[in-house]
Scaffold this motif. Structure first.
Motif, PDB file in Angstrom:
ATOM      1  N   THR A 119       0.866  -1.185   0.000  1.00  0.00           N
ATOM      2  CA  THR A 119       0.000   0.000   0.000  1.00  0.00           C
ATOM      3  C   THR A 119       0.899   1.231   0.000  1.00  0.00           C
ATOM      4  N   LYS A 120       0.506   2.229  -0.785  1.00  0.00           N
ATOM      5  CA  LYS A 120       1.342   3.413  -0.890  1.00  0.00           C
ATOM      6  C   LYS A 120       0.511   4.578  -1.422  1.00  0.00           C
ATOM      7  N   TYR A 121       0.935   5.802  -1.132  1.00  0.00           N
ATOM      8  CA  TYR A 121       0.274   6.965  -1.724  1.00  0.00           C
ATOM      9  C   TYR A 121       1.322   7.900  -2.313  1.00  0.00           C
ATOM     10  N   PHE A 122       0.911   8.627  -3.357  1.00  0.00           N
ATOM     11  CA  PHE A 122       1.808   9.508  -4.076  1.00  0.00           C
ATOM     12  C   PHE A 122       1.176  10.891  -4.171  1.00  0.00           C
ATOM     13  N   ASP A 123       1.874  11.889  -3.661  1.00  0.00           N
ATOM     14  CA  ASP A 123       1.386  13.269  -3.632  1.00  0.00           C
ATOM     15  C   ASP A 123       1.444  13.856  -5.035  1.00  0.00           C
ATOM     16  N   MET A 124       0.278  14.069  -5.612  1.00  0.00           N
ATOM     17  CA  MET A 124       0.207  14.614  -6.965  1.00  0.00           C
ATOM     18  C   MET A 124      -0.054  16.117  -6.982  1.00  0.00           C
ATOM     19  N   TRP A 125       0.088  16.748  -5.824  1.00  0.00           N
ATOM     20  CA  TRP A 125      -0.009  18.206  -5.760  1.00  0.00           C
ATOM     21  C   TRP A 125       1.367  18.826  -5.501  1.00  0.00           C
ATOM     22  N   GLY A 126       2.009  18.397  -4.426  1.00  0.00           N
ATOM     23  CA  GLY A 126       3.303  18.981  -4.084  1.00  0.00           C
ATOM     24  C   GLY A 126       4.466  18.028  -4.285  1.00  0.00           C
ATOM     25  N   GLY A 127       4.173  16.796  -4.752  1.00  0.00           N
ATOM     26  CA  GLY A 127       5.225  15.797  -4.894  1.00  0.00           C
ATOM     27  C   GLY A 127       5.772  15.719  -6.308  1.00  0.00           C
ATOM     28  N   ASP A 128       6.477  14.609  -6.560  1.00  0.00           N
ATOM     29  CA  ASP A 128       7.108  14.370  -7.854  1.00  0.00           C
ATOM     30  C   ASP A 128       6.476  13.141  -8.479  1.00  0.00           C
ATOM     31  N   VAL A 129       6.166  13.191  -9.748  1.00  0.00           N
ATOM     32  CA  VAL A 129       5.503  12.081 -10.411  1.00  0.00           C
ATOM     33  C   VAL A 129       6.473  10.934 -10.725  1.00  0.00           C
ATOM     34  N   LYS A 156       0.101  16.797 -10.807  1.00  0.00           N
ATOM     35  CA  LYS A 156       1.442  16.398 -11.240  1.00  0.00           C
ATOM     36  C   LYS A 156       1.444  15.221 -12.218  1.00  0.00           C
ATOM     37  N   LEU A 157       0.282  14.669 -12.528  1.00  0.00           N
ATOM     38  CA  LEU A 157       0.237  13.563 -13.483  1.00  0.00           C
ATOM     39  C   LEU A 157       0.700  14.043 -14.864  1.00  0.00           C
ATOM     40  N   ASN A 158       1.549  13.260 -15.500  1.00  0.00           N
ATOM     41  CA  ASN A 158       1.937  13.576 -16.875  1.00  0.00           C
ATOM     42  C   ASN A 158       1.408  12.500 -17.819  1.00  0.00           C
ATOM     43  N   ASP A 159       1.698  12.623 -19.086  1.00  0.00           N
ATOM     44  CA  ASP A 159       1.170  11.682 -20.082  1.00  0.00           C
ATOM     45  C   ASP A 159       1.643  10.253 -19.819  1.00  0.00           C
ATOM     46  N   GLU A 160       2.895  10.097 -19.393  1.00  0.00           N
ATOM     47  CA  GLU A 160       3.413   8.753 -19.162  1.00  0.00           C
ATOM     48  C   GLU A 160       2.690   8.065 -18.007  1.00  0.00           C
ATOM     49  N   ALA A 161       2.480   8.788 -16.924  1.00  0.00           N
ATOM     50  CA  ALA A 161       1.768   8.215 -15.777  1.00  0.00           C
ATOM     51  C   ALA A 161       0.337   7.857 -16.154  1.00  0.00           C
ATOM     52  N   ARG A 162      -0.309   8.724 -16.900  1.00  0.00           N
ATOM     53  CA  ARG A 162      -1.688   8.455 -17.322  1.00  0.00           C
ATOM     54  C   ARG A 162      -1.738   7.230 -18.247  1.00  0.00           C
ATOM     55  N   ARG A 163      -0.759   7.094 -19.115  1.00  0.00           N
ATOM     56  CA  ARG A 163      -0.727   5.942 -20.021  1.00  0.00           C
ATOM     57  C   ARG A 163      -0.552   4.643 -19.242  1.00  0.00           C
ATOM     58  N   LEU A 164       0.325   4.653 -18.252  1.00  0.00           N
ATOM     59  CA  LEU A 164       0.574   3.455 -17.454  1.00  0.00           C
ATOM     60  C   LEU A 164      -0.686   3.041 -16.676  1.00  0.00           C
ATOM     61  N   ILE A 165      -1.425   4.013 -16.175  1.00  0.00           N
ATOM     62  CA  ILE A 165      -2.665   3.702 -15.453  1.00  0.00           C
ATOM     63  C   ILE A 165      -3.730   3.219 -16.433  1.00  0.00           C
ATOM     64  N   ALA A 166      -3.766   3.807 -17.621  1.00  0.00           N
ATOM     65  CA  ALA A 166      -4.715   3.358 -18.644  1.00  0.00           C
ATOM     66  C   ALA A 166      -4.443   1.901 -19.025  1.00  0.00           C
ATOM     67  N   GLU A 167      -3.176   1.500 -19.021  1.00  0.00           N
ATOM     68  CA  GLU A 167      -2.818   0.117 -19.340  1.00  0.00           C
ATOM     69  C   GLU A 167      -3.283  -0.857 -18.257  1.00  0.00           C
ATOM     70  N   LEU A 168      -3.594  -0.344 -17.079  1.00  0.00           N
ATOM     71  CA  LEU A 168      -4.152  -1.174 -16.004  1.00  0.00           C
ATOM     72  C   LEU A 168      -5.660  -1.360 -16.163  1.00  0.00           C
ATOM     73  N   GLY A 169      -6.254  -0.666 -17.154  1.00  0.00           N
ATOM     74  CA  GLY A 169      -7.677  -0.816 -17.425  1.00  0.00           C
ATOM     75  C   GLY A 169      -8.508   0.423 -17.217  1.00  0.00           C
ATOM     76  N   SER A 170      -7.877   1.541 -16.855  1.00  0.00           N
ATOM     77  CA  SER A 170      -8.632   2.772 -16.587  1.00  0.00           C
ATOM     78  C   SER A 170      -9.050   3.477 -17.874  1.00  0.00           C
ATOM     79  N   THR A 171     -10.255   4.032 -17.837  1.00  0.00           N
ATOM     80  CA  THR A 171     -10.757   4.855 -18.933  1.00  0.00           C
ATOM     81  C   THR A 171     -10.722   6.332 -18.560  1.00  0.00           C
ATOM     82  N   SER A 172     -11.018   6.634 -17.306  1.00  0.00           N
ATOM     83  CA  SER A 172     -11.176   8.025 -16.876  1.00  0.00           C
ATOM     84  C   SER A 172      -9.860   8.730 -16.588  1.00  0.00           C
TER      85      SER A 172
END
Length: 227
Positions: A119-129, A156-172
């Protein structure tokens, strides 16, 4: 004198017997009433128990079929209450467990056994993607991936992060924006889009909280990975 004494004794005995009889009758009536109430309460308790709806894993609305894992999850509420992720009646992440944080909260589980892996969380406001991208790339095939936002999970999400999540099955994930609420359940190596996803846009005209939309919740049954 002896006759008078004998008469008094007879009267005393009669009074005693009468008193004893009256008390015994009253006691018997009370005992009957108490037993009646007891049996009535017992019957009522039994009826109540028999009509009480069953509880399913994680508190979902119906039981999952065999070879499926039950899950239930909720996004965070504004920046006050953290998200919650439950799998197979095991709360993996929550504010009570003190293992959630601002951004995208992620729980990984074994697709064959349902056992929690990380389990883990990633700060997408003040953190690093970058650490998030490394984490996504390292997820083994066959892993169940559950995600939920808290406060802001998109800045902080970029195109690469969004693509990797989309490959897990996400549409949104392609349209996830600032302070949107989003929950998602997918898997590494999935061949189709996941049916388990909820997304509410941050809209000042419809937001439930000042600056944030309402909480999104989701439940379902994840098919167990087969060899």
């Amino acid at each position: 004198m002896r006759v008078a004494g004998a008469a008094k004794l007879v009267v005393a005995v009669a009074v005693f017997l009468l008193t004893f009889y009256v008390i015994s009758q009253v006691f018997e009536i009370k005992m009957d009433a108490s037993l009646g109430n007891l049996f009535a309460r017992s019957a009522l308790d039994t009826a109540t128990r028999s009509t009480k709806p069953p509880r399913y894993k994680c508190g979902i609305s119906k039981a999952c079929p065999e070879k499926h894992f039950a899950f239930k999850m909720a996004s965070g509420a504004a920046n006050v209450v953290g998200p919650k992720i439950c799998l197979e009646d095991n709360v993996l992440m929550s504010g009570v467990k003190n293992n959630v944080g601002r951004g995208i909260n992620v729980a990984l589980a074994n697709g064959k056994t349902g056992e929690v892996l990380e389990t883990k969380y990633f700060d997408m406001w003040g953190g690093d993607v970058a650490p998030f991208i490394q984490f996504l790339k390292a997820i083994p095939d066959g892993t169940i991936v559950l995600m939920g936002t808290y406060d802001d999970g998109a800045t902080k999400l970029n195109d690469e992060a969004r693509r990797l999540i989309a490959e897990l099955g996400s549409t949104s994930i392609t349209s996830l924006g600032f302070r949107d609420n989003w929950v998602f359940c997918g898997g590494k190596g999935i061949k189709t889009k996941s049916p388990f996803e909820q997304h509410i846009k941050n809209n000042k005209d419809t937001n439930k909280y000042e600056g944030w939309p309402e909480v999104v919740e989701m439940e379902g049954c994840i098919p167990q990975k087969q060899d």
